[in-house]
Scaffold this motif. Structure first.
Motif, short mmCIF file in Angstrom:
data_model
loop_
_atom_site.label_atom_id
_atom_site.label_comp_id
_atom_site.label_asym_id
_atom_site.label_seq_id
_atom_site.Cartn_x
_atom_site.Cartn_y
_atom_site.Cartn_z
N LYS A 40 0.83 -1.21 0.00
CA LYS A 40 0.00 0.00 0.00
C LYS A 40 0.86 1.26 0.00
O LYS A 40 0.60 2.21 -0.76
CB LYS A 40 -0.93 0.00 1.22
CG LYS A 40 -1.84 1.23 1.26
CD LYS A 40 -2.76 1.18 2.48
CE LYS A 40 -3.67 2.40 2.53
NZ LYS A 40 -4.57 2.37 3.71
N LEU A 43 2.63 1.69 -3.45
CA LEU A 43 1.69 2.16 -4.46
C LEU A 43 1.35 3.63 -4.26
O LEU A 43 1.18 4.39 -5.23
CB LEU A 43 0.41 1.31 -4.43
CG LEU A 43 0.56 -0.14 -4.91
CD1 LEU A 43 -0.75 -0.89 -4.72
CD2 LEU A 43 1.01 -0.19 -6.37
N THR A 44 1.27 4.05 -3.01
CA THR A 44 1.03 5.46 -2.72
C THR A 44 2.19 6.32 -3.21
O THR A 44 1.98 7.40 -3.79
CB THR A 44 0.84 5.68 -1.20
OG1 THR A 44 -0.30 4.95 -0.76
CG2 THR A 44 0.63 7.16 -0.88
N ASN A 45 3.41 5.84 -3.02
CA ASN A 45 4.58 6.58 -3.50
C ASN A 45 4.55 6.74 -5.01
O ASN A 45 4.87 7.80 -5.55
CB ASN A 45 5.87 5.86 -3.07
CG ASN A 45 6.01 5.78 -1.56
OD1 ASN A 45 5.43 6.57 -0.83
ND2 ASN A 45 6.78 4.82 -1.09
N ILE A 46 4.16 5.66 -5.70
CA ILE A 46 4.07 5.71 -7.16
C ILE A 46 2.98 6.68 -7.60
O ILE A 46 3.17 7.49 -8.52
CB ILE A 46 3.79 4.30 -7.72
CG1 ILE A 46 4.99 3.38 -7.45
CG2 ILE A 46 3.50 4.35 -9.22
CD1 ILE A 46 4.74 1.92 -7.77
N TYR A 47 1.85 6.63 -6.94
CA TYR A 47 0.74 7.53 -7.26
C TYR A 47 1.14 8.99 -7.10
O TYR A 47 0.84 9.84 -7.95
CB TYR A 47 -0.45 7.18 -6.37
CG TYR A 47 -1.39 8.31 -6.03
CD1 TYR A 47 -2.17 8.91 -7.01
CD2 TYR A 47 -1.50 8.77 -4.72
CE1 TYR A 47 -3.04 9.95 -6.68
CE2 TYR A 47 -2.35 9.80 -4.39
CZ TYR A 47 -3.12 10.39 -5.37
OH TYR A 47 -3.97 11.42 -5.06
N LEU A 48 1.84 9.30 -6.02
CA LEU A 48 2.22 10.69 -5.76
C LEU A 48 3.26 11.19 -6.74
O LEU A 48 3.22 12.35 -7.16
CB LEU A 48 2.74 10.82 -4.32
CG LEU A 48 1.68 10.66 -3.23
CD1 LEU A 48 2.32 10.59 -1.85
CD2 LEU A 48 0.68 11.81 -3.28
N ILE A 50 3.59 10.16 -9.84
CA ILE A 50 2.90 10.34 -11.12
C ILE A 50 2.10 11.64 -11.10
O ILE A 50 2.13 12.42 -12.07
CB ILE A 50 1.98 9.14 -11.41
CG1 ILE A 50 2.82 7.90 -11.72
CG2 ILE A 50 1.04 9.45 -12.57
CD1 ILE A 50 2.00 6.63 -11.87
N ALA A 51 1.40 11.91 -10.00
CA ALA A 51 0.63 13.15 -9.88
C ALA A 51 1.55 14.37 -9.98
O ALA A 51 1.25 15.35 -10.67
CB ALA A 51 -0.13 13.17 -8.56
N ARG A 130 7.96 9.80 -3.22
CA ARG A 130 6.73 10.29 -2.58
C ARG A 130 6.73 11.82 -2.68
O ARG A 130 7.01 12.54 -1.73
CB ARG A 130 6.68 9.82 -1.13
CG ARG A 130 5.30 9.87 -0.49
CD ARG A 130 5.38 9.36 0.93
NE ARG A 130 4.10 9.22 1.56
CZ ARG A 130 3.36 8.12 1.61
NH1 ARG A 130 3.81 7.02 1.04
NH2 ARG A 130 2.20 8.11 2.22
N ASN A 244 -5.87 8.19 2.42
CA ASN A 244 -6.33 7.74 1.10
C ASN A 244 -5.79 8.70 0.05
O ASN A 244 -5.09 9.67 0.37
CB ASN A 244 -7.86 7.65 1.05
CG ASN A 244 -8.54 8.97 1.38
OD1 ASN A 244 -8.23 10.01 0.79
ND2 ASN A 244 -9.48 8.94 2.33
N ALA A 245 -6.11 8.44 -1.20
CA ALA A 245 -5.53 9.22 -2.30
C ALA A 245 -5.81 10.71 -2.17
O ALA A 245 -5.00 11.55 -2.58
CB ALA A 245 -6.08 8.71 -3.64
#
Length: 305
Positions: A40, A43-48, A50-51, A130, A244-245
């Motif tokens: 988790k 995946l949060t690090n990857i999401y941030l 990318i954003a 992140r 959460n996101a």
């Protein structure tokens, strides 16, 4: 939108990051018997990241235009791009980043952006990704003096990207202290301190590549042995209960709104909830990093007014 040098960095750094993250996962679990990754959190690090990257790409032409205009009006723009130019750019860019990073920690409206980078309770290579999602919207302002000093805008962005590689690699618990390198460069030991939420470690070691700025400007803290101080606690002084996101990016802005709209505050108190240090409260219900550090050290408290 990317210079040739940045494209080369991206081409070679991406597979390199994949390799070192994979190696860290294996070493930490098989050799050190330590769980430094969770699915988790990773995946949060990857999401941030990318954003952050999407916002950077969307805004890049705008801030690059600003830097180009400043450079074109600079009386110092006719530098020769020799070795001295690149060494000076490295030093100047790292000095500039130190102050950007320090302001991110000292002014709450900037901390509201930067806090995402510190929100992980893990510490590993992937945490280096992140990203502070909205930082590209104002980071270029700190680079304006570099453009005026005659450094080419694309070279400035390349150097920032290059030093970011070093800044990513210092996010690890698997590397101990590195001897004489500790005196000059930011090392994993220094950066572990930076990510610690222990009072003595808060707002310390702001540098990306060189640690000398922290030593010169009073923000340096050595990593202390556990028997002398305490194990490093990663994350925030008050971690998110159900991240959460959305809340990971916006939770501090939401809290700022709640603080500013309290009834009965003076203009000064509302102002300090936005532009004061993180942790400021008019009634002492929360504490700034300096207040927590003084309290831990048994020193007289600072006023919160």
């Amino acid at each position: 939108m990317y210079s040739y040098h940045e494209q080369v960095l991206l081409l070679f750094s991406t597979p390199f990051y994949i390799i070192i993250i994979g190696a860290e996962v294996l070493l930490s679990s098989l050799h050190f018997h330590k769980k430094t990754y969770t699915l988790k959190d990773t995946l949060t690090n990857i999401y941030l990241t990318i954003a952050n990257g999407l916002i950077d790409m969307a805004f890049k032409l705008s801030y690059l235009w600003v830097l180009v205009q400043v450079f074109n009006h600079s009386p110092f723009r006719n530098w020769h791009t020799g070795a001295l130019y690149w060494v000076l750019l490295l030093i100047a860019e790292d000095f500039t980043y130190y102050w950007l990073h320090r302001f991110d920690h000292e002014f709450r409206f900037l901390w509201a952006v930067h806090v995402t980078h510190h929100s992980s309770r893990q510490f590993n290579f992937s945490v280096g990704f992140r990203s502070s999602v909205f930082e590209p919207l104002y980071r270029f302002i700190f680079f304006i003096p570099l453009a005026f000093a005659g450094f080419k805008p694309l070279d400035i962005l390349f150097m920032y990207s290059a030093t970011q590689i070093w800044g990513t690699l210092v996010h690890t618990e698997l590397v101990g202290k590195l001897g004489w390198l500790e005196k000059v460069f930011v090392t994993p030991s220094h950066h572990r301190v930076h990510h610690g939420s222990n009072p003595r470690y808060l707002d310390k070691n702001m540098g990306m590549f060189l640690i000398i700025w922290d030593k010169w400007f009073g923000t340096f803290q050595e990593e202390l042995p556990e028997q002398e101080y305490a194990p490093i606690q990663y994350g925030l002084t008050k971690n998110l209960e159900n991240p959460n996101a959305f809340t990971i990016i916006f939770h501090e802005w939401i809290q700022i709104y709640k603080d500013v709209t309290q009834k009965g505050l003076t203009f000064k108190q509302r102002f300090k909830y936005i532009f004061g240090p993180p942790g400021y409260s008019h009634d002492g219900s929360r504490k700034t990093s300096k207040q927590m550090e003084r309290e831990e050290a048994g020193q007289p408290p600072l006023s919160s007014k």
